[in-house]
Design a protein around this motif. Structure first.
Motif, PDB file in Angstrom:
ATOM      1  N   VAL A  26       0.838  -1.203   0.000  1.00  0.00           N
ATOM      2  CA  VAL A  26       0.000   0.000   0.000  1.00  0.00           C
ATOM      3  C   VAL A  26       0.872   1.252   0.000  1.00  0.00           C
ATOM      4  O   VAL A  26       0.613   2.204  -0.749  1.00  0.00           O
ATOM      5  CB  VAL A  26      -0.949  -0.021   1.216  1.00  0.00           C
ATOM      6  N   CYS A  27       1.906   1.263   0.818  1.00  0.00           N
ATOM      7  CA  CYS A  27       2.799   2.417   0.851  1.00  0.00           C
ATOM      8  C   CYS A  27       3.484   2.630  -0.498  1.00  0.00           C
ATOM      9  O   CYS A  27       3.582   3.759  -0.993  1.00  0.00           O
ATOM     10  CB  CYS A  27       3.845   2.231   1.944  1.00  0.00           C
ATOM     11  N   GLU A  28       3.973   1.552  -1.094  1.00  0.00           N
ATOM     12  CA  GLU A  28       4.660   1.656  -2.381  1.00  0.00           C
ATOM     13  C   GLU A  28       3.724   2.104  -3.493  1.00  0.00           C
ATOM     14  O   GLU A  28       4.169   2.663  -4.497  1.00  0.00           O
ATOM     15  CB  GLU A  28       5.308   0.315  -2.729  1.00  0.00           C
ATOM     16  N   ALA A  29       2.419   1.885  -3.303  1.00  0.00           N
ATOM     17  CA  ALA A  29       1.432   2.339  -4.289  1.00  0.00           C
ATOM     18  C   ALA A  29       1.077   3.807  -4.106  1.00  0.00           C
ATOM     19  O   ALA A  29       0.281   4.354  -4.863  1.00  0.00           O
ATOM     20  CB  ALA A  29       0.168   1.488  -4.194  1.00  0.00           C
ATOM     21  N   GLY A  30       1.651   4.451  -3.085  1.00  0.00           N
ATOM     22  CA  GLY A  30       1.409   5.869  -2.879  1.00  0.00           C
ATOM     23  C   GLY A  30       0.313   6.182  -1.898  1.00  0.00           C
ATOM     24  O   GLY A  30      -0.139   7.333  -1.805  1.00  0.00           O
ATOM     25  N   ALA A  31      -0.130   5.191  -1.129  1.00  0.00           N
ATOM     26  CA  ALA A  31      -1.147   5.397  -0.104  1.00  0.00           C
ATOM     27  C   ALA A  31      -0.510   5.157   1.264  1.00  0.00           C
ATOM     28  O   ALA A  31       0.719   5.119   1.391  1.00  0.00           O
ATOM     29  CB  ALA A  31      -2.335   4.468  -0.351  1.00  0.00           C
ATOM     30  N   LEU A  32      -1.313   4.988   2.295  1.00  0.00           N
ATOM     31  CA  LEU A  32      -0.792   4.846   3.648  1.00  0.00           C
ATOM     32  C   LEU A  32      -1.094   3.460   4.198  1.00  0.00           C
ATOM     33  O   LEU A  32      -2.253   3.107   4.418  1.00  0.00           O
ATOM     34  CB  LEU A  32      -1.400   5.908   4.567  1.00  0.00           C
TER      35      LEU A  32
END
Length: 333
Positions: A26-32
């Motif tokens: 999720v973080c790598e996708a630009g979210a938290l």
């Protein structure tokens, strides 16, 4: 706080099903991404945090349980054991003779606090209530931003007055445990949109949570004033999730109910053999969860999946089997 995000999507910290791999994706996708630490001891919390850091250099959050210690009642616990005895008998098993408080609260937990102060995750979130003022001060001094779940304006006010930075507005549609501070207190059962609107006058950023499964529902929540949306059920079928096959399959049925029978606290679960048990006399949380897990283990040993804690929100049927990054992009408003 949200400016670094490409997508205003927060992955809910789901104890038992979310994983470091899910948070990383999720973080790598630009979210938290979030880690659920509520069921872990200090060593487990440190290991989980470092596992995420090995996979991403992006900011992520951790979440803790801040419930009041269980009110131990020997007579009530013995009665709950007897209530569940017939279910154990279905599988040729005996229930435990005594129950344990399997999940300690973060309140006063110096060992876990020490890990957080050493590791300094960007965000520390709290569920079921708030930690002590000394813990709050220490975390803020360490540079952690503080989030807490609220299910009412009164809880939101307590979050604000304690010096927190963000309120997570958990609507009644949300899967898993209600974040309500007092599980025996009144519950207005507000949906996430009504709750977001009610919390906005408190002056803190509000994250909307509860059956947000697609871009349209995310946009509606943002239009209502939310700064981001928190999603859990939408990620359950992701390959990075630890949800077992039976849980993933049960999502297709879609019917959910709030029950205390599994853990002793109100939680939204997919309808199964456990949720039809009368929960009026359930032992306190997390003592009831001790026997709940034992019953599920006895059932699984006989190939029966009907007693799983299959937490899910009311939008369960809309969940899709796809990588977490795809879910982020599909929901991003």
């Amino acid at each position: 706080m949200f400016s670094h995000l490409r997508h205003r999507v927060v992955q809910a910290p789901m104890a038992g099903t979310s994983t470091p791999e899910l948070a990383v994706a999720v973080c790598e996708a630009g979210a938290l991404g979030f880690l659920a630490l509520g069921t872990l001891d200090a060593a487990g919390a440190r290991k989980a945090i470092r596992s995420v850091r090995q996979g991403t250099d992006r900011a992520f959050g951790v979440n803790l349980f801040c419930h009041a210690p269980a009110r131990r009642d020997a007579a009530r616990e013995a009665g709950w054991i007897e209530t569940l005895r017939p279910a154990f008998g279905r599988f040729g098993a005996e229930p435990p003779t005594a129950l344990s408080e399997i999940y300690p609260t973060f309140r006063g937990n110096d060992a876990v606090l020490a890990v957080l102060l050493a590791e300094r995750p960007a965000i520390v979130g709290c569920h079921f209530g708030l930690p002590g003022s000394d813990q709050i001060a220490a975390l803020k001094a360490a540079g952690c931003r503080l989030w807490a779940t609220a299910t009412s304006v009164a809880e939101g006010r307590a979050v604000r007055d304690a010096g927190f930075d963000v309120i997570v507005a958990q609507g009644y549609e949300a899967g898993g445990h209600r974040g309500i501070f007092d599980p025996d207190g009144p519950d207005g059962r507000l949906d996430h949109l009504a709750l977001v609107r009610a919390l906005l006058p408190l002056g803190l950023p509000v994250v909307a949570a509860g059956a947000i499964m697609d871009r349209d529902s995310a946009r509606i929540a943002m239009d209502a004033g939310a700064v981001a949306v928190q999603c859990g059920t939408a990620f359950l079928r992701a390959p990075e999730s630890a949800a077992p096959p039976a849980h993933r399959a049960a999502l297709s049925g879609g019917r959910t109910v709030i029950t205390r029978a599994i853990s002793g606290r109100p939680a939204r679960c997919l309808v199964n053999d456990f949720t039809v048990i009368d929960d009026a006399a359930a032992a306190d949380y997390p003592v009831a969860y001790d026997i709940g897990k034992a019953l599920n283990a006895a059932a699984l040993a006989q190939g029966n999946t009907g007693y799983g804690a299959f937490w899910a929100g009311t939008g369960a049927t809309a969940s899709l089997a796809r990588p977490a990054a795809d879910t982020v992009r599909a929901i991003s408003p």
